[in-house]
Design a protein around this motif. Structure first.
Motif, short mmCIF file in Angstrom:
data_model
loop_
_atom_site.label_atom_id
_atom_site.label_comp_id
_atom_site.label_asym_id
_atom_site.label_seq_id
_atom_site.Cartn_x
_atom_site.Cartn_y
_atom_site.Cartn_z
N MET A 103 0.85 -1.22 0.01
CA MET A 103 -0.06 -0.03 -0.16
C MET A 103 0.90 1.04 -0.02
O MET A 103 0.60 2.26 -0.73
CB MET A 103 -0.99 0.03 1.22
CG MET A 103 -2.11 -1.10 1.29
SD MET A 103 -3.16 -0.61 -0.12
CE MET A 103 -3.88 1.07 0.38
N LEU B 62 -9.24 -1.26 5.37
CA LEU B 62 -7.97 -2.00 6.15
C LEU B 62 -7.86 -2.37 7.52
O LEU B 62 -7.58 -3.25 8.02
CB LEU B 62 -6.74 -0.78 6.11
CG LEU B 62 -6.50 -0.42 4.33
CD1 LEU B 62 -5.59 0.80 4.34
CD2 LEU B 62 -5.53 -1.60 3.91
N TRP C 263 -0.63 -0.59 13.01
CA TRP C 263 -1.50 -0.55 11.92
C TRP C 263 -1.80 1.00 11.45
O TRP C 263 -1.72 1.53 10.45
CB TRP C 263 -2.74 -1.44 11.78
CG TRP C 263 -3.31 -1.91 10.65
CD1 TRP C 263 -4.39 -1.37 10.49
CD2 TRP C 263 -2.76 -2.65 9.72
NE1 TRP C 263 -4.89 -1.95 8.97
CE2 TRP C 263 -3.72 -2.66 8.76
CE3 TRP C 263 -1.87 -3.22 9.30
CZ2 TRP C 263 -3.80 -3.47 7.45
CZ3 TRP C 263 -1.61 -4.04 8.08
CH2 TRP C 263 -2.63 -4.31 7.12
N PHE D 191 -0.32 3.64 8.60
CA PHE D 191 -1.24 4.10 7.40
C PHE D 191 -1.56 5.72 7.65
O PHE D 191 -1.56 6.46 6.52
CB PHE D 191 -2.53 3.33 7.33
CG PHE D 191 -2.30 2.08 6.73
CD1 PHE D 191 -2.13 1.94 5.36
CD2 PHE D 191 -2.52 0.70 7.50
CE1 PHE D 191 -1.77 0.86 4.51
CE2 PHE D 191 -2.04 -0.32 6.72
CZ PHE D 191 -1.98 -0.48 5.32
#
Length: 328
Positions: free
Chosen positions: A35, A110, A175, A179
């Motif tokens: 990603m 996600l 996480w 992101f």
């Protein structure tokens, strides 16, 4: 050493647990890296390149359309008025920009993917944690030292839940942070408000609940069957029967609300707070938008109630069998 400490050490020292967690973390890391490198921050330079590509595509399609129109007009008696003529307004630069990670638009998917992967991990670890004890005879030896059956099983379950909670919280924080960094470097965080951050936090808390429920169900099924394979067999059977078999049969029979019988529907409703399903087998309902199928909305409290009922049945049965069956 207390029973809880011993069970925690037993869980965390198992090679299967360590390798399985490591495997899941590798998969998550691979997703994150892909990603990161597949997105690019919009800049004046990339916008200029997109404008150039849009103009080139317009000229190319214009030439093709003109060639097809002339070929049509060359054929006697053919109606050529319906041929498409491209206009410059149809070719916007935004259509030719490279992918850019918008945190608010894309992180929800996600977060659901993270919860799903961690839930599978929790189910397997929960099942093997108690299943291995039964199949190896370790449970019987432990009960000679601590003959309190329900306390032993409850302590094992408590150690599992605490470990899963800690792991899920740490992984979810990493996480989210990764992101957010990806959006900052290769996308946008501009649309994130305090309400949006709170919404994602609540979604991740619901994801934590999914992970814990999966771990408890795996633990309970393996305890009832006294073998890891029992939990795995039930899981495979449920997926095959309810996800594929039952769905196919109900669709062929023209049953109403087929999606309501599928497990992913309830998981999505829980994670996204609601999920609307349509009954395509029923007569349509007239509305200002036209004739539409009747719909039903599954809310997160409804999904939570279903999960709580399943959880109560599995854990209640596991505790009952632990108390009443012979330990042999």
């Amino acid at each position: 050493m207390s029973l809880y400490t011993a069970e925690t050490r037993r869980l965390t020292k198992r090679r299967f647990t360590r390798f399985f967690v490591l495997g899941v973390l590798v998969v998550l890391a691979a997703i994150a890296v892909v990603m990161f490198f597949s997105n690019e921050k919009a800049t004046p330079r990339t916008l200029a390149v997109a404008e150039t590509r849009a103009e080139e595509q317009f000229r190319q399609d214009q030439t093709i359309a003109e060639t097809e129109r002339k070929a049509c007009e060359a054929r006697p008696g053919e109606d050529c008025t319906g041929y498409w003529v491209p206009t410059r307004e149809d070719y916007k630069a935004e259509q030719f920009l490279p992918p850019s990670f918008d945190f608010r638009e894309e992180f929800g998917v996600l977060a659901v993917a993270l919860a799903a992967l961690l839930a599978v991990m929790a189910f397997v670890i929960g099942a093997t944690f108690v299943g291995a004890e039964w199949s190896s005879g370790g449970m019987m030896n432990l009960l000679l030292w601590r003959p309190q059956r329900l306390k032993v099983l409850g302590t094992k379950l408590g150690a599992l839940l605490v470990a899963l909670t800690g792991l899920t919280v740490v992984v979810s924080a990493a996480w989210t942070g990764f992101f957010a960094l990806t959006a900052s470097l290769r996308g946008s965080l501009d649309s994130m408000t305090s309400g949006a951050w709170q919404s994602f936090l609540l979604m991740e808390l619901r994801g934590l609940a999914v992970v814990l429920v999966a771990g408890v169900i795996g633990f309970g099924l393996a305890s009832i069957g006294r073998h890891t394979a029992v939990a795995m067999g039930v899981a495979i059977g449920v997926v095959v029967l309810f996800q594929f078999g039952l769905g196919t049969v109900l669709s062929m029979a023209g049953a109403r609300w087929v999606e309501a019988y599928l497990i992913p529907t309830w998981l999505i409703a829980w994670m996204d707070k609601s999920y609307e399903i349509s009954d395509w087998s029923a007569p349509c309902v007239y509305s200002p938008q036209g004739c539409e199928p009747p719909t039903m909305t599954i809310t997160w409290p409804m999904a939570g109630g279903v999960f709580a009922a399943v959880l109560a049945v599995v854990i209640g049965t596991a505790m009952w069998t632990m108390r009443n069956r012979d330990i042999t």
